[in-house]
Design an enzyme around this catalytic site. Structure first.
Site, PDB file in Angstrom:
ATOM      1  N   LYS A 178      -1.026  -6.315  13.333  1.00  8.46           N
ATOM      2  CA  LYS A 178      -1.528  -7.659  13.003  1.00  8.46           C
ATOM      3  C   LYS A 178      -0.332  -8.440  12.471  1.00  8.46           C
ATOM      4  O   LYS A 178       0.084  -8.271  11.331  1.00  8.46           O
ATOM      5  CB  LYS A 178      -2.639  -7.499  11.985  1.00  8.46           C
ATOM      6  CG  LYS A 178      -3.211  -8.649  11.221  1.00  8.46           C
ATOM      7  CD  LYS A 178      -3.315  -9.993  11.823  1.00  8.46           C
ATOM      8  CE  LYS A 178      -3.451 -10.984  10.690  1.00  8.46           C
ATOM      9  NZ  LYS A 178      -2.242 -11.764  10.459  1.00  8.46           N
ATOM     10  N   THR A 233       1.549  -9.002  -3.386  1.00  9.18           N
ATOM     11  CA  THR A 233       0.928  -7.999  -4.258  1.00  9.18           C
ATOM     12  C   THR A 233      -0.586  -8.196  -4.335  1.00  9.18           C
ATOM     13  O   THR A 233      -1.351  -7.223  -4.285  1.00  9.18           O
ATOM     14  CB  THR A 233       1.591  -8.042  -5.649  1.00  9.18           C
ATOM     15  OG1 THR A 233       2.962  -7.621  -5.476  1.00  9.18           O
ATOM     16  CG2 THR A 233       0.928  -7.105  -6.646  1.00  9.18           C
ATOM     17  N   GLY A 236      -2.143  -6.915  -1.255  1.00  7.69           N
ATOM     18  CA  GLY A 236      -2.054  -5.454  -1.278  1.00  7.69           C
ATOM     19  C   GLY A 236      -3.193  -4.845  -2.082  1.00  7.69           C
ATOM     20  O   GLY A 236      -3.809  -3.860  -1.664  1.00  7.69           O
ATOM     21  N   GLU A 253       4.057  -2.209   0.777  1.00  8.01           N
ATOM     22  CA  GLU A 253       5.380  -2.784   0.461  1.00  8.01           C
ATOM     23  C   GLU A 253       5.113  -4.191  -0.039  1.00  8.01           C
ATOM     24  O   GLU A 253       4.766  -5.069   0.758  1.00  8.01           O
ATOM     25  CB  GLU A 253       6.241  -2.867   1.730  1.00  8.01           C
ATOM     26  CG  GLU A 253       6.585  -1.553   2.364  1.00  8.01           C
ATOM     27  CD  GLU A 253       7.708  -0.850   1.636  1.00  8.01           C
ATOM     28  OE1 GLU A 253       8.422  -1.494   0.852  1.00  8.01           O
ATOM     29  OE2 GLU A 253       7.851   0.348   1.846  1.00  8.01           O
ATOM     30  N   CYS A 287      11.881 -10.199   0.232  1.00 11.12           N
ATOM     31  CA  CYS A 287      11.215  -9.468  -0.853  1.00 11.12           C
ATOM     32  C   CYS A 287      12.232  -8.955  -1.871  1.00 11.12           C
ATOM     33  O   CYS A 287      11.940  -8.866  -3.050  1.00 11.12           O
ATOM     34  CB  CYS A 287      10.402  -8.329  -0.279  1.00 11.12           C
ATOM     35  SG  CYS A 287      11.335  -7.364   0.890  1.00 11.12           S
ATOM     36  N   GLU A 384       7.198 -14.106  -8.659  1.00 14.53           N
ATOM     37  CA  GLU A 384       7.918 -14.154  -7.386  1.00 14.53           C
ATOM     38  C   GLU A 384       7.782 -15.558  -6.790  1.00 14.53           C
ATOM     39  O   GLU A 384       6.681 -16.056  -6.592  1.00 14.53           O
ATOM     40  CB  GLU A 384       7.336 -13.129  -6.407  1.00 14.53           C
ATOM     41  CG  GLU A 384       8.120 -13.087  -5.110  1.00 14.53           C
ATOM     42  CD  GLU A 384       7.539 -12.125  -4.085  1.00 14.53           C
ATOM     43  OE1 GLU A 384       6.320 -12.110  -3.896  1.00 14.53           O
ATOM     44  OE2 GLU A 384       8.331 -11.387  -3.460  1.00 14.53           O
TER      45      GLU A 384
HETATM   46  P1  NAD Z   1       0.443 -12.132   2.550  1.00 10.00           P
HETATM   47  O1  NAD Z   1       0.088 -11.011   1.660  1.00 10.00           O
HETATM   48  O2  NAD Z   1      -0.241 -13.433   2.357  1.00 10.00           O
HETATM   49  O3  NAD Z   1       0.169 -11.735   4.089  1.00 10.00           O
HETATM   50  C1  NAD Z   1       0.718 -10.600   4.682  1.00 10.00           C
HETATM   51  C2  NAD Z   1      -0.155 -10.174   5.861  1.00 10.00           C
HETATM   52  O4  NAD Z   1      -1.420  -9.776   5.374  1.00 10.00           O
HETATM   53  C3  NAD Z   1      -0.410 -11.269   6.887  1.00 10.00           C
HETATM   54  O5  NAD Z   1      -0.336 -10.734   8.186  1.00 10.00           O
HETATM   55  C4  NAD Z   1      -1.828 -11.693   6.562  1.00 10.00           C
HETATM   56  O6  NAD Z   1      -2.504 -12.227   7.670  1.00 10.00           O
HETATM   57  C5  NAD Z   1      -2.444 -10.379   6.143  1.00 10.00           C
HETATM   58  N1  NAD Z   1      -3.646 -10.503   5.311  1.00 10.00           N
HETATM   59  C6  NAD Z   1      -3.969 -11.487   4.426  1.00 10.00           C
HETATM   60  N2  NAD Z   1      -5.171 -11.251   3.871  1.00 10.00           N
HETATM   61  C7  NAD Z   1      -5.620 -10.082   4.394  1.00 10.00           C
HETATM   62  C8  NAD Z   1      -6.804  -9.317   4.208  1.00 10.00           C
HETATM   63  N3  NAD Z   1      -7.781  -9.702   3.373  1.00 10.00           N
HETATM   64  N4  NAD Z   1      -6.937  -8.168   4.897  1.00 10.00           N
HETATM   65  C9  NAD Z   1      -5.964  -7.751   5.735  1.00 10.00           C
HETATM   66  N5  NAD Z   1      -4.832  -8.459   5.969  1.00 10.00           N
HETATM   67  C10 NAD Z   1      -4.669  -9.606   5.299  1.00 10.00           C
HETATM   68  O7  NAD Z   1       2.002 -12.275   2.435  1.00 10.00           O
HETATM   69  P2  NAD Z   1       2.945 -13.391   3.061  1.00 10.00           P
HETATM   70  O8  NAD Z   1       2.757 -14.670   2.349  1.00 10.00           O
HETATM   71  O9  NAD Z   1       2.794 -13.381   4.546  1.00 10.00           O
HETATM   72  O10 NAD Z   1       4.392 -12.763   2.733  1.00 10.00           O
HETATM   73  C11 NAD Z   1       5.019 -12.919   1.525  1.00 10.00           C
HETATM   74  C12 NAD Z   1       4.910 -11.696   0.660  1.00 10.00           C
HETATM   75  O11 NAD Z   1       5.340 -10.524   1.352  1.00 10.00           O
HETATM   76  C13 NAD Z   1       5.796 -11.770  -0.567  1.00 10.00           C
HETATM   77  O12 NAD Z   1       5.086 -11.394  -1.707  1.00 10.00           O
HETATM   78  C14 NAD Z   1       6.900 -10.758  -0.287  1.00 10.00           C
HETATM   79  O13 NAD Z   1       7.516 -10.214  -1.411  1.00 10.00           O
HETATM   80  C15 NAD Z   1       6.178  -9.742   0.504  1.00 10.00           C
HETATM   81  N6  NAD Z   1       7.133  -8.926   1.285  1.00 10.00           N
HETATM   82  C16 NAD Z   1       7.384  -7.634   0.871  1.00 10.00           C
HETATM   83  C17 NAD Z   1       8.313  -6.849   1.556  1.00 10.00           C
HETATM   84  C18 NAD Z   1       8.612  -5.440   1.121  1.00 10.00           C
HETATM   85  O14 NAD Z   1       9.190  -4.699   1.909  1.00 10.00           O
HETATM   86  N7  NAD Z   1       8.279  -5.012  -0.082  1.00 10.00           N
HETATM   87  C19 NAD Z   1       8.975  -7.378   2.670  1.00 10.00           C
HETATM   88  C20 NAD Z   1       8.707  -8.698   3.039  1.00 10.00           C
HETATM   89  C21 NAD Z   1       7.776  -9.463   2.341  1.00 10.00           C
END
Ligand code: NAD
Length: 481
Positions: A178, A233, A236, A253, A287, A384
């Site tokens: 996804k 987070t 997650g 992650e 991140c 963040e």
């Molecule tokens: P996000 O959590 O909003 O979305 C990430 C993914 O999750 C997207 O594909 C989204 O469609 C999906 N998603 C959202 N709600 C969901 C649900 N209820 N059920 C299942 N999937 C769902 O994050 P973002 O805004 O796209 O990215 C930014 C974040 O990602 C930042 O916090 C960043 O630190 C983190 N990040 C972490 C790493 C790492 O390796 N630790 C790497 C890159 C980004």
């Protein structure tokens, strides 16, 4: 700014075929202009079910395939990625807003490396024989989990997809990916490259759509064995809660607020320049962004000056221009959120020494911004931001540096800059972060494990470590008498 691109229309990818989305389509903008860039299929629970069924059907024969053949296909995917270096880099630059020079140098080659590295593991996953009491031959095998759901964010879609897909496939799993709603195009191209490389139908499926629709349906599906998630987070936490209903394995992650700790005995000039890259690479949408610069007080003023000047010298502009260092942020909403943190920093009394003023133009730009005189209680030092905003925090001694470094809920990464080896290793042992870089920053390799501590998540990607996350152990007892 570049001229408008023809609007891409993209379907779901199931069984190596394009399919329309159950909920029609949704649009994604070009972050550089704010105009339309792509119309993507909007998948829902029915599409997820079709994709998971296809992945489940394909899994047994994929797992049983000669490991040498699996390795060959994974290697060919890596070659296919390199053969498409330019279109992939251009797609990533347009869709995410990242400078194309970075996409050419890092995103695409590192994605290919990930497939090359895990290609090697397809022939090396084996169990153990175990001496036990009694006349038995007891041995273990490493079994795949089944269907793995890979859910990823928008900042490095191609590379983050590869980190989940390549080890999962090497271990005999199949995947439903996804991609992020903001930037799905490179993932769809990757799936097509994989099919051209000989990946059988159903082994890799892509469901574009919204998190709360397609993403949530994947997390809920009873035939998905594991959710491998990278993202925020809060998301997650939600995913972990929802995955509990079907007792799925989960790896997370998540976010970060990583400290870049600069001691007076470091090569101060080199460290200060590296701090600029650590904070502003990929517009700070990283991140492991070194968003907190902790500086020993005796060199604080000198470092703050170098860093402020470094930030001002960065070229903000068209991501398709080779000279650009900082492209637009991914969306209007994210730009407003980051700009909100700039106002918060001003209101909290931090001293803004670079950037901050809203960027002009129609795209989602934010100028690289540096706050000095920040303390660990301010929101800009704890939360963040995920954009080009750096906080400089002075400290007086090693213990204080260690305490401030740990003063956020996150534990993803840290940098330590000093010429004193004992200090460097001592601090590396103390800091609660999944990765510590000493006299360097933001180094990654498909061979080196990577992941978070504390609220930055759990589970590891890359290296041998990730193979434990995508396999399960079976123990077999054979009576010898
Ligand atoms: P996000 O959590 O909003 O979305 C990430 C993914 O999750 C997207 O594909 C989204 O469609 C999906 N998603 C959202 N709600 C969901 C649900 N209820 N059920 C299942 N999937 C769902 O994050 P973002 O805004 O796209 O990215 C930014 C974040 O990602 C930042 O916090 C960043 O630190 C983190 N990040 C972490 C790493 C790492 O390796 N630790 C790497 C890159 C980004």
């Amino acid at each position: 700014m570049h001229a408008p691109e023809p609007i891409a229309t993209e379907s779901l990818w199931i069984d190596n075929q394009e399919r329309p989305g159950e909920f029609g389509t949704f649009d994604t903008p070009d972050p550089s202009t704010g105009g339309p860039l792509a119309q993507l299929a909007r998948g829902g629970a029915v599409d997820v079910h079709t994709a998971v069924r296809s992945a489940k059907r394909a899994q047994e024969s994929w797992a049983r395939l000669d490991p040498n053949e699996k390795a060959r296909i994974l290697w060919k995917i890596g070659e296919g990625i390199m053969a498409h270096l330019e279109p992939l880099a251009r797609t990533e630059a347009l869709d995410v807003g990242k400078p194309i020079s970075n996409a050419r140098l890092i995103d695409v080659p590192r994605t290919a490396d990930t497939f090359f590295y895990f290609s090697g593991w397809a022939t090396k996953l084996h169990g153990e024989t175990i001496p036990v009491r009694g006349p038995f031959l007891t041995y273990t095998t490493r079994e795949p989990l089944g269907v793995i759901a890979a859910i990823i964010p928008w900042n490095f879609p191609l590379l983050l997809a590869a980190r989940k897909i390549a080890p999962a496939l090497a271990a005999g799993n199949t995947v439903v990916l996804k991609p992020p709603e903001e930037a799905s195009l490179s993932c769809l191209l990757l799936a097509k490259i994989a099919a051209e490389a000989g990946l059988p139908p159903g082994v890799l499926n892509v469901i574009t759509g919204l998190g709360e629709e397609a993403g949530a349906a994947l997390v809920d599906h009873p035939d998905v064995a594991k959710v491998s998630f990278t993202g925020g987070t809060d998301t997650g936490r939600l995913i972990m809660r929802n995955a509990a209903r079907t007792l799925k394995k989960v790896s997370l992650e998540l976010g970060g607020k990583s400290p870049f700790i600069l001691f007076a005995d470091a090569d101060v000039e080199a460290a200060a320049k590296a701090a600029v890259t650590a904070a502003f690479y990929n517009q700070g949408e990283l991140c492991t962004c070194g968003s907190r610069l902790l500086v020993e007080r005796s060199v604080h003023e000198r470092v703050a000056e170098i860093v402020a000047n470094g930030a001002k010298a960065l070229v903000v502009g068209d991501p398709l221009d080779d000279a650009t260092n900082i492209g637009p942020l991914v969306s209007a909403g994210h730009r407003d959120r980051v700009q909100g943190y700039v106002s918060k920093g001003d209101a909290e009394g931090a001293r803004r020494v670079a950037g901050g003023q809203p960027a002009t133009g129609p795209g989602f730009f934010v100028n690289p911004t540096v706050f000095d005189g920040v303390n660990e209680k301010m929101a800009i030092a704890r939360e963040e931001i995920f954009g080009p905003v750096l906080s400089i925090i002075p400290f007086d001694n090693l213990d204080e540096a260690a305490r401030i470094a740990d003063a956020t809920e996150f534990g993803l990464a840290a940098g330590v800059w000093t010429r004193d080896l004992a200090k460097a290793h001592g601090l590396a042992a103390k800091i609660r972060a999944g990765t510590v870089w000493i006299n360097t920053y933001n180094r990654f390799d498909a061979a080196a494990p990577y992941g978070g501590m504390k609220q930055s998540g759990f589970g590891r990607e890359n290296g041998r470590a990730v193979l434990d996350e995508v396999t399960q152990t079976k123990t077999v007892w054979v009576a010898l008498s």
